[in-house]
Design a protein around this motif. Structure first.
Motif, PDB file in Angstrom:
ATOM      1  N   ASN F  55       0.827  -1.203   0.000  1.00  0.00           N
ATOM      2  CA  ASN F  55       0.000   0.000   0.000  1.00  0.00           C
ATOM      3  C   ASN F  55       0.862   1.254   0.000  1.00  0.00           C
ATOM      4  O   ASN F  55       0.573   2.216  -0.696  1.00  0.00           O
ATOM      5  CB  ASN F  55      -0.906   0.012   1.229  1.00  0.00           C
ATOM      6  N   VAL F  57       3.743   1.665  -1.186  1.00  0.00           N
ATOM      7  CA  VAL F  57       4.289   1.903  -2.515  1.00  0.00           C
ATOM      8  C   VAL F  57       3.250   2.595  -3.396  1.00  0.00           C
ATOM      9  O   VAL F  57       3.528   3.604  -4.066  1.00  0.00           O
ATOM     10  CB  VAL F  57       4.732   0.568  -3.145  1.00  0.00           C
ATOM     11  N   VAL F  58       2.054   2.079  -3.332  1.00  0.00           N
ATOM     12  CA  VAL F  58       0.993   2.669  -4.153  1.00  0.00           C
ATOM     13  C   VAL F  58       0.736   4.112  -3.735  1.00  0.00           C
ATOM     14  O   VAL F  58       0.616   5.023  -4.569  1.00  0.00           O
ATOM     15  CB  VAL F  58      -0.276   1.825  -4.018  1.00  0.00           C
ATOM     16  N   ILE F  59       0.668   4.314  -2.442  1.00  0.00           N
ATOM     17  CA  ILE F  59       0.398   5.669  -1.955  1.00  0.00           C
ATOM     18  C   ILE F  59       1.485   6.627  -2.427  1.00  0.00           C
ATOM     19  O   ILE F  59       1.208   7.736  -2.892  1.00  0.00           O
ATOM     20  CB  ILE F  59       0.318   5.675  -0.411  1.00  0.00           C
TER      21      ILE F  59
END
Lengths: 381, 559, 521, 197, 106, 101, 122
Positions: F55, F57-59
């Motif tokens: 998450n 990384v995505v954020i």
């Protein structure tokens, strides 16, 4: 008051597992004490020096220090156990500093003599115990002791794992490949921006290549095979993505379903792909596909956890296995019977009598009926 | 008054420091070691004596050793007051050195090297105090003195000696380390200088009266601790566990006198009589802030005398006597009047000679007979006639009997008290004289007119404060009876002697000194004769002339 | 040329720290020679530097070096003036002394000497930096190495002491960093001079500025070991190897106190104190309590090194008081006392080290009668101890005098009283030591030296007695370990220096006057 | 992006003075993990959650436009620290526990509460988070100078790199020394015992 | 026009990414044992990340930066299952019994 | 003018939209903490943290896109690797004590 | 009250710094396990780092990677400080953990209270 059985003698020497051995011995003694015995534990340090030797004072001091430490540890164990501290008596001694000790036999004699004097019936040996130098000589010692009247036991403690050698040779091919890959990676990250990045990139890649090329490969990459594999890999990706999306939707429905209708099983599949990179790829692909999860890869045997019957079916159909074979070994290799057809599947968790294993009778037939839990013990190490 | 740069003051101090080093180094060879002591004491006395004429002429020899802290130099100044004290200390050091040798060897004491070295340092410090040109310098030597005398007090290394040493250190450091330094700081803050100026530092006269008063009190109490002013006198009797020469020289001369000397400096050269008279609440009258000091001195001298009456241990009795006598000096100083000042200052040497004699006598008795308690001394005059004769002379001087030194100084003080209109203090002085007789007479009586066999009947004064009530109780064995609790700790019995008269009474020796070694007897007789000389021809004995010079130089005090 | 001295002073020991390890691969005992050579070089540079900033030379009295050529508010600058010169001299002298002492005793590993050089370099960095954050970095270097050096002892308790020190020391450094952060938020700069002017422009009543000072103060109080925050110190000093105790007790807290002086007077300036009487009062109160309680705690101890550790708490309380007094005189005293205390503690710890390695003495009771066996060392310990009490003539007197005078000048009667009384308390615990050394018979061997003169002292160089070869008292000395002569010599030299410095007030004044002139315009 | 991008009335401002949703959510995350780290009884659990805490914090740093710091925090806070902690319990022990959470130590809470109160009292004196007028940002001598001249003087686009390597290179030197010192320290502390065992 | 399509795609991808991550979170919370949780953790999450990263790539536009997105995606695809596998294996070797139908929920 | 600045809806730009998405991701991460708390085994916690890492990384990527800071992607990359290493390390640790690294 | 809210919502990150430091402090004081104490120390430090990072932040500012015509930027200086401080922090952690291991090998426990008892501290 003390039966010979309840007395334990523990030879000590500084080792990685000594602490745990002490813990085990005290625990054992406490168990016996709980049965009503008065347990006696003797920690002895067998002198590897003689009293007249030069430097023996220091050696002796060291041995005494160690014994003190052991006593402290033992004290902790007793405190933690929170029982009557009187039930276990702990004593320490340095023995044998008047004799020359050469062989395990001498040691064994010495220990036996001491044990007899103090009415001790059992020897517990630290598995890492060493007699003199650096080699572990527990086996011969145990053998010698076993000849005598003492009951002998090796403390069942975790020994530090001894890992296999990761390092292999560096060859120019490996070096160049690694250098190229890291260089490319660096440039991608840096956005291919000019001379400065080029220079630093070369430097970095050199460092990476020199330090890591000996551990990165099992065999040399070849110009003939490797590019083909990469190409076939590129074809594989869209298929995999498709698989992932499809099964994801299936699993998503199950998870979001308020009933949470799942039926997890641990299964074992024997696959036929090369060990190393191909196996990793397969295992990862299985994991990536929702509903199946590689728990353990034992050479050719994959332990796969499956969430729903749908996923289990897909696994036993072996599509992924075929694809991986295709990527690594070419088109011909992909033509291969599915695991189900080969009879290489097995559902490890018997779901119980009232619920048969979802139409896989042959799976059970194959691997025998050994049940799930005990398997956990065998395996690596 | 001219100031002449010279190294002699420094040399006088250093000679003894150097001697201390040499003594330490030659610890293995006692004779050489003692030779150093003698040599140093003689040369020191020579140096100091050579400064006396200059002092009488009003010249001041000055050694400036550079700046300690900005505004304050490390200054040695041989002014008349300093020379008075220094000559006294160095003269008596010679006397005491001989006595010490006899005493220490006689008792075969441990740690003699340490003893003699400390002794030398103590004397050096005392001379340093005498020559100090300002408060900070005096503080430095004052502390050195405290440190150097501590080993002497704790010399015996018994628990009692250590306790006494602790007490001694605590008291003197409270006085020196804390109060004197604090007072010095205050004075520096108020006046910007701490140099001694005859008649007082001018800036101090104009400073904030409250702070100046505080400074005076702090300084007076600080020095007063060492001078044994009540109620800070406790350490003095305790310190009597020290070997007798120590008690004699240091506790009759150097240490306590340095306290008194400090007060003299404060009264005469820091604040000056005029400033002091001006300080303090109005109702203190002429004496100003010196009145409380005078009152304290008066109380001390009376009370200490009374306590002395009750002490059976000879050295303790002498110790309380010291406390009492020191207060004469303080009183003389606090009266701020010419004659009283002369008397007070003169009492410094006078008391020193007499008290030294007394202590030496006590010491010789201890060495020869291991007797410390007055009640055990019946008939001892027959055993040691010369000693007890000297004792009698000195005791008479203490009591103010004419022809002995004490008379002259006390006379001046009494005169001064009357002239200053403080008759009440004169009354106190006279009363104390009677008390003096009361506590010295029994000793003399015991020594000469008692026979050892009927010690029970000795005529102790049985007053409301005095006397030994338990003596009357039974007629048992005298020796047994008189051994009181302190006995066991304080003597060094090696098993062959228990103190007190022997069963058959004291043996009689002849009058030609067979009673002890001349190492000890000589010093006693010297000190006794000195007190006689000072009593008979005070002017010839220089000290009175020096004192008169000092007081004459004080502005605003008629001579 | 002369401003290159500053970076050299810091960089030489830090870089040289690599060599003991590097050469250690080839030679077994490369550590000591490297450390010694470096320390001597540093000492020489320190002298040169002191000369450069002293008014006696014609040079500038304040050296400024812009590191890497970036000028001050942007780059980091090193500043050397009379005040830092005094510290630099003290550090280099003590370093050399400790090294001489360590030659035969010291933890004999190359890593130890690397650590030693790092510590020296870190301390020098603290003394010379002109940047608040850079100070933090050096503070941490010093801390880190101190923890390690303390734990280099074989004693497990040393590791415990070091860990405790690590927790408190790091918390202290972090609090300091928070304080710097507050000041940074208020001004936007980290350079000390720059910040001083920004703060002056901002006004000293700003809550951010007040809080900044508060954090910095508390942080340093932890590092210096002022009373309620002193708990790390006794364990750390007691169980560390003797060499390390001597070095750390002499310098680490000292340099932290120096840094506090620097920040309080160079950055926040005396006007800040004037504008915040509440903070000033708090400082004085804490300092006074530290003086009294530190001394009392020292009284309760039996172990000698522990006594000295608690004594440090009290002595640094005195220095903190001097900082809070905002008086030039008191601050002058504080600097002198910093130097004096450093030398005295070094002497005492080294002396204790000599006696403990020769006779195994740890507690005060163990010291009974040692003066006879080891007259020189005992004598020097006595000298240093008395100097600590403040007995003249010694540097201890000088420091106390000026601090007390400053207190009186500032009208802080309470503080003055506490300082005077602390003398007495100090005497009480030093007195115990002296009594044991000189006036107590050793408990074990009866009647040593009763034989009068012969057992009294030795004339053939009593150093030998310290080394345990004194035949006359051989009766009870079976267990004596020989001690190298140079250890005793170092103790002697340091002890005598505490006495000699009594006359050095003028020199101090000469170096400090320009600095204080700036502090108290 | 401009400061006042969404200025329509009634909408939650995403880029203005005051707390924004993403900050708020990150705060909650960080605080929760912090509290859990403190309260977990099992050390391993504590370490794991602490790693998550570091990740959250690194995100926050990154949101505050400190990518280098975020990177370092992630690598060192979540990576190296975790590994060190794991190594430590591997070499020592991990006491078995039944309880999930530690009992709360109220005196300690009191102390920390006091700390919070004291420090929080200074909060109003701070400039608002992100206020361009705060002295750090407004100080043309320091911050302004770096931003204006870093590239010309050092050749590094990243001002952080420029300051780190050039203007405050001495700090970085010190930092290297600290790491070296830590190595020495481990040698001194553990030298004989653990690594030879 | 092209921008509008791009924005639309971005919105869709972000939504899908959120959806699959939500599924993953739900799975991790709801599922009964560590093995089944590892399923959603590795798979749903990977897909969610994939969609979100695609949205990011679209927003940034073509360029070296977008390559990084692809690289990122690749890493996630490689590492996530491996991590899940490692965790599952750890659980298995520690002797955690896989949950089967009919067991109690944990 | 990047797409992130293009208007999306109701005055919000695409960047704002991505920011909100990032916020939602954080919210999901917080939800994931439930597993970290409840366990019951430590593998569960590791798993939760692993998901959190993904998450993150995505954020990060979303933030990078939303705020126009492409640099963030580099960080995300490092995170991705780190997250992997961490999970493996912790897992290995629980299996074979002392076997890490 | 609104004032309070105003302060908290505009100084939110500073408030978080306070809370995190306090939690770190709590761990150092309350937890008996040495490893957890060290984690607490770390947390305390991270709080401080957050403080500095926050102080550098500028709404709408870009990361300080300077390009032509870019800006405004956040301040690089605090970030540099934090970078340095993080490395210092990990070094301290490493040393602390080394000490912990050493203590364990000597005394066989990681609990501070047990250690205190064995060593006889205070």
């Amino acid at each position: 008051m003390t039966t010979p059985e309840s007395g334990i003698i523990v030879p000590v020497k500084r080792s990685a597992t000594l602490r745990q051995t002490v813990g085990y011995v005290i625990g054992d003694a406490l168990d016996r004490a709980a049965d009503g015995d008065v347990a006696v534990v003797h920690f002895v340090s067998v002198a590897s020096w003689r009293a007249e030797d030069p430097g023996s004072d220091r050696e002796r001091q060291r041995a005494v220090d160690l014994l003190e430490q052991v006593e402290t540890w033992a004290g902790f164990e007793l405190d933690e156990a929170d029982t009557d501290s009187d039930t276990v008596t702990i004593e320490t001694a340095v023995i044998g500093d008047t004799d020359y000790l050469f062989s395990p036999e001498d040691y064994a004699d010495l220990l036996t003599e001491y044990a007899e004097q103090h009415g001790l019936g059992r020897v517990v040996v630290d598995p890492e115990y060493s007699l003199v130098g650096h080699t572990t000589l527990v086996e011969p010692l145990e053998f010698e002791l076993a000849q005598r009247d003492l009951a002998i036991e090796e403390a069942p403690v975790d020994r530090p794992t001894r890992r296999g050698r990761l390092v292999s040779r560096t060859t120019p091919a490996r070096f160049l490949t690694l250098f190229g890959t890291s260089m490319l990676f660096y440039q991608v990250l840096g956005g291919f921006s000019g001379l400065f990045d080029l220079v630093t990139g070369v430097a970095t890649a050199l460092i990476v290549a020199t330090t890591l090329s000996s551990v990165s490969f099992y065999r040399d990459p070849t110009l003939r095979e490797s590019p083909k594999r990469v190409l076939r890999g590129v074809i594989y990706v869209p298929y995999l993505l498709y698989e992932i999306v499809v099964s994801n939707l299936v699993v998503a429905r199950v998870i979001l379903d308020p009933r949470l209708d799942i039926d997890p099983r641990l299964t074992k599949v024997r696959v036929f792909v090369g060990s190393g990179f191909p196996l990793t790829t397969l295992a990862n692909s299985i994991t990536l596909t929702p509903g199946t999860l590689t728990v353990k890869a034992d050479d050719q045997e994959l332990y796969v956890h499956s969430l729903v019957p749908f996923a289990r079916e897909g696994l036993f159909d072996g599509a992924l296995e075929r694809w991986v074979r295709f990527v690594f070994y070419g088109r011909e290799a992909a033509r291969f019977p599915s695991p189900r057809d080969r009879g290489d599947t097995e559902v490890l968790q018997d779901p119980g009598v009232d619920e048969p294993a979802n139409g896989e009778p042959e799976a059970v037939a194959d691997g025998g009926v050994d049940c799930s839990g005990d398997d956990t013990q065998e395996g690596d190490q | 008054m001219t100031e002449i740069a010279a190294v002699r003051p420094l040399a006088a101090v250093l000679v003894s420091f150097v001697a201390a080093g040499l003594i330490l180094v030659s610890g293995r060879r006692p004779n050489l070691r003692e030779a150093w002591t003698i040599l140093a004491s003689v040369s020191m006395f020579g140096l100091v004596a050579s400064m006396v004429p200059a002092a009488l002429d009003g010249d001041i020899l000055v050694t400036n050793l550079g700046t300690i802290v900005p505004g304050i130099d490390f200054l040695l100044r041989a002014d008349p007051l300093g020379v008075l004290f220094a000559s006294l200390a160095s003269l008596l050091w010679i006397v005491t050195s001989f006595y010490s040798i006899g005493y220490m060897r006689g008792l075969d004491e441990d740690n003699q090297t340490r003893y003699f070295a400390s002794f030398a340092v103590s004397v050096a410090a005392a001379v340093g105090i005498a020559f100090s040109g300002n408060l900070l310098t005096i503080f430095v030597f004052y502390e050195v003195l405290s440190v150097a005398t501590y080993p002497l007090v704790a010399h015996d290394e018994t628990e009692e000696a250590r306790a006494a040493g602790r007490k001694y250190l605590a008291y003197t450091f409270f006085g020196g380390g804390v109060l004197v330094l604090a007072g010095t700081t205050l004075v520096y803050w108020l006046a910007g200088t701490v140099d001694f100026t005859p008649g007082g530092i001018t800036a101090l006269a104009n400073a904030d009266p409250t702070a100046a008063t505080l400074a005076f009190i702090v300084l007076a109490v600080g020095f007063g601790v060492k001078a044994g002013l009540m109620p800070l006198h406790q350490w003095l009797p305790e310190a009597m566990v020290a070997p007798t020469p120590v008690s004699g020289l240091l506790h009759a001369v150097a240490v306590v006198k340095s306290g008194v000397f400090g007060i003299a400096r404060v009264v005469l050269d820091v604040f000056g009589p005029e400033t002091l008279a001006a300080l303090g609440p109005d109702r203190f009258g002429d004496l100003g802030i010196a009145l409380p000091l005078a009152a304290l001195a008066a109380i001390t001298l009376t009370v200490a005398s009374i306590i002395a009456l009750r002490k059976d241990h000879l050295k303790r009795r002498l110790a309380y006597s010291t406390i009492s006598q020191l207060s004469y000096i303080v009183l003389g100083l606090a009266l701020l009047e010419g004659d009283a000042l002369i008397g007070g200052l003169l009492h410094i040497p006078a008391h020193a000679f007499m008290k030294l004699t007394l202590f030496f006598c006590a010491g010789i008795i201890h060495v020869e007979t291991h007797t410390d308690y007055i009640s055990e001394m019946a008939g001892i005059g027959k055993r040691m006639p010369l000693t007890m004769l000297a004792f009698g002379v000195a005791a008479a001087g203490m009591a103010g009997i004419p022809l002995v030194a004490g008379f002259v100084s006390k006379w001046y003080i009494v005169i001064g008290a009357f002239e200053g209109g403080n008759g009440i203090f004169a009354g106190v002085l006279l009363l104390s004289g009677i008390l003096n007789i009361a506590y010295f007479w029994p000793i003399v009586y015991q020594a000469f007119f008692e026979t050892p066999d009927d010690t029970d009947e000795k005529p102790l004064v049985e007053g409301p404060y005095g006397g030994r009530d338990r003596v009357v109780a039974d007629g048992g064995d005298a020796a047994d009876h008189a051994v009181d609790d302190h006995h066991a700790d304080s003597d060094h019995d090696d098993g062959h002697h228990h103190g007190g008269p022997p069963a058959g009474g004291w043996e009689t020796r002849d009058w030609r000194g067979g009673e002890s070694t001349w190492f000890m007897l000589g010093p006693i007789l010297t000190a006794a004769s000195l007190s006689l000389i000072l009593g008979v021809v005070p002017h010839t004995a220089v000290f009175l002339r020096i004192v008169e010079t000092i007081v004459g130089n004080l502005p605003g005090v008629m001579g | 040329m002369s401003d290159a001295l500053l970076p050299l002073l810091i960089a030489i020991p830090l870089l040289a720290a690599v060599f003991p390890l590097l050469l250690g691969l080839r030679f077994d005992s490369a550590g000591w020679p490297v450390a010694m050579a470096t320390s001597l070089l540093v000492a020489a540079l320190a002298v040169r530097f002191t000369w450069a900033v002293s008014p006696a030379s014609s040079g500038p009295q304040r050296l400024v070096h812009d590191l890497a050529g970036y000028p001050a508010p942007y780059g980091i600058e090193l500043v050397g003036d009379g005040l830092s010169a005094i510290l630099v001299l003290l550090i280099s002298v003590v370093a050399v002394a400790v090294l001489i002492y360590a030659r035969t005793t010291g933890p004999d590993s190359n890593a130890f000497y690397s650590g030693f050089l790092l510590l020296t370099g870190g301390l020098l960095g603290m003394a010379l930096t002109g940047d608040l954050f850079n100070l933090f970095v050096f503070l941490e270097i010093v801390g880190l190495v101190s923890y390690a050096l303390i734990a280099s002892s074989d004693d497990g308790r040393a590791a415990y002491g070091a860990l405790k020190y690590l927790f408190l020391g790091t918390t202290g450094a972090s609090l300091y960093l928070i304080g710097v952060g507050y000041a940074f938020v208020a001004t936007g700069t980290l350079n000390m001079r720059d910040m001083a002017s920004e703060l002056a422009a901002l006004g000293y009543g700003d809550p951010l500025v007040q809080a900044a000072f508060g954090f910095i103060l508390v942080g340093f109080m932890l590092k210096i070991a002022i009373f309620p925050l002193h708990t790390w110190q006794p364990d750390a000093y007691t169980y560390a190897p003797d060499t390390v105790s001597a070095f750390i007790s002499a310098l680490v807290s000292t340099t932290a106190a120096y840094a506090l002086i620097r920040i309080a007077y160079d950055v926040f300036t005396v006007d800040f104190f004037a504008a915040n009487p509440l903070i000033t009062d708090a400082v004085l109160l804490v300092a006074s309590v530290s003086i009294v309680v530190g001394s009392l705690l020292a009284l309760l101890q039996t172990e000698l090194k522990r006594i000295f550790a608690y004594s440090s708490v009290a002595q640094f309380g005195m220095i903190l008081a001097a900082i809070g007094l905002q008086s030039e005189t008191a601050l002058f005293g504080a600097v002198i006392h910093l130097v004096g205390h450093g030398l005295m503690k070094a002497t005492l710890f080294m002396g204790a080290g000599v006696l403990s390695s020769a006779y195994g003495a740890q507690t005060v009771a163990d010291y009974a009668g040692l003066a006879k066996r080891a007259p020189i060392t005992s004598g020097m310990m006595a000298v240093a101890g008395l100097a600590l009490v403040g007995i003249p003539p010694s540097v201890g007197t000088l420091g106390k005098w000026f601090i007390a005078l400053g207190a009186v000048e500032a009208g802080s009667w309470g503080v003055a009283a506490v300082i005077f009384i602390s003398t007495l308390l100090t005497l009480t615990y030093i007195g115990r030591l002296l009594e044991a050394l000189y006036f107590t018979q050793p408990a074990t061997d009866d009647d040593t030296g009763v034989a009068g003169d012969t057992g009294d002292a030795t004339d053939d160089g009593s150093i030998v007695a310290d080394g345990g070869a004194d035949s006359s008292t051989a009766a009870g000395l079976d267990d004596v370990v020989p001690v190298a002569t140079e250890r005793v010599v170092v103790v002697v030299v340091l002890a005598l220096s505490t006495v000699a410095l009594f006359g050095a007030a003028g020199l101090f004044a000469e170096l400090l006057d320009p600095v204080f002139g700036r502090f108290f315009q | 992006m401009s400061v006042a991008a969404p200025q329509l009335a009634g909408l939650v401002p995403l880029q203005s003075v005051g707390i924004t949703p993403i900050e708020a959510s990150l705060f909650v995350f960080v605080l929760l993990t912090a509290v859990l780290t403190a309260l977990f009884r099992d050390v391993l659990a504590s370490i794991v959650v602490f790693a998550a805490y570091s990740l959250g914090l690194a995100l926050l740093y990154t949101f505050y436009r400190a990518p280098d710091v975020g990177l370092t925090e992630a690598a060192i806070g979540a990576g190296v620290t975790t590994v060190f902690l794991l190594l430590t319990i591997a070499k020592t022990t991990r006491p078995a526990t039944d309880a999930r959470f530690e009992a709360i130590n109220w005196p300690a809470v009191g102390v920390c509460g006091l700390f919070v109160l004291v420090v929080a009292a200074t909060l109003p004196a701070f400039p608002a988070v992100g206020d361009p007028a705060s002295p750090i940002l407004a100080n043309a001598d320091v911050t302004g100078y770096y931003l204006a001249n870093a590239y010309d003087e050092t050749g590094a686009e990243n001002a952080v790199t420029a300051v780190l390597a050039a203007y405050r290179g001495f700090d970085t030197f010190g930092e290297a020394i600290v790491v070296f010192a830590a190595g020495i320290a481990s040698l001194l502390v553990l030298g004989r015992e653990v690594f030879t065992a | 026009m092209i921008t509008t399509v791009r924005i639309g795609l971005i919105a869709v991808f972000v939504a899908l990414g959120l959806f699959f991550t939500f599924v993953s979170a739900t799975g991790v919370i709801r599922l009964p044992d560590v093995f089944s949780r590892a399923h959603t953790a590795s798979q749903a999450d990977t897909l969610g990340a994939g969609f979100a990263l695609a949205a990011v790539a679209l927003t940034i536009g073509w360029g070296p930066t977008a390559v990084k997105t692809v690289l990122l995606l690749f890493f996630i695809f490689v590492t996530n299952p491996t991590a899940a596998h490692a965790i599952a294996r750890a659980a298995y070797e520690e002797g955690v019994e896989p949950w089967t139908k009919g067991d109690e929920r944990r | 003018m990047s797409v992130a600045d293009a208007a999306l809806i109701a005055g919000y730009t695409v960047g704002d939209g991505l920011l909100i998405a990032a916020t939602l991701f954080v919210t999901l991460a917080i939800a994931m903490l439930y597993r970290a708390i409840m366990g019951p085994t430590n593998q569960d916690r590791v798993l939760a943290v692993n998901v959190l890492g993904t998450n993150t990384v995505v954020i990060l990527a979303l933030l990078g896109a939303a705020l126009g800071e492409p640099w963030f992607l580099d960080i995300a990359l490092v995170y991705a690797l780190l997250n992997f290493l961490m999970s493996v390390a912790i897992s290995k640790f629980t299996v074979e004590r002392g076997g890490v690294i | 009250m609104t004032d309070f809210l105003g302060v908290v919502t505009t100084r939110h990150a500073y408030a978080l710094f306070v809370l995190l430091s306090a939690i770190g402090l709590y761990m150092m004081i309350a937890n008996e396990n040495l490893v957890k104490k060290i984690i607490g120390l770390n947390m305390f430090q991270t709080g401080v780092f957050l403080f500095f990072v926050t102080s550098a932040y500028r709404i709408g500012g870009a990361a300080p990677i300077v390009t032509e015509g870019g800006g405004p930027y956040v301040s690089p200086l605090p970030q540099v400080i934090v970078l340095t401080a993080i490395v210092v922090g990990i070094s301290l952690t490493a040393v602390g953990l080394a000490l912990t291991i050493r203590l364990y090998s000597e005394y066989g426990t990681l609990r501070a209270d047990a250690l205190r008892e064995v060593i006889g501290d205070e």
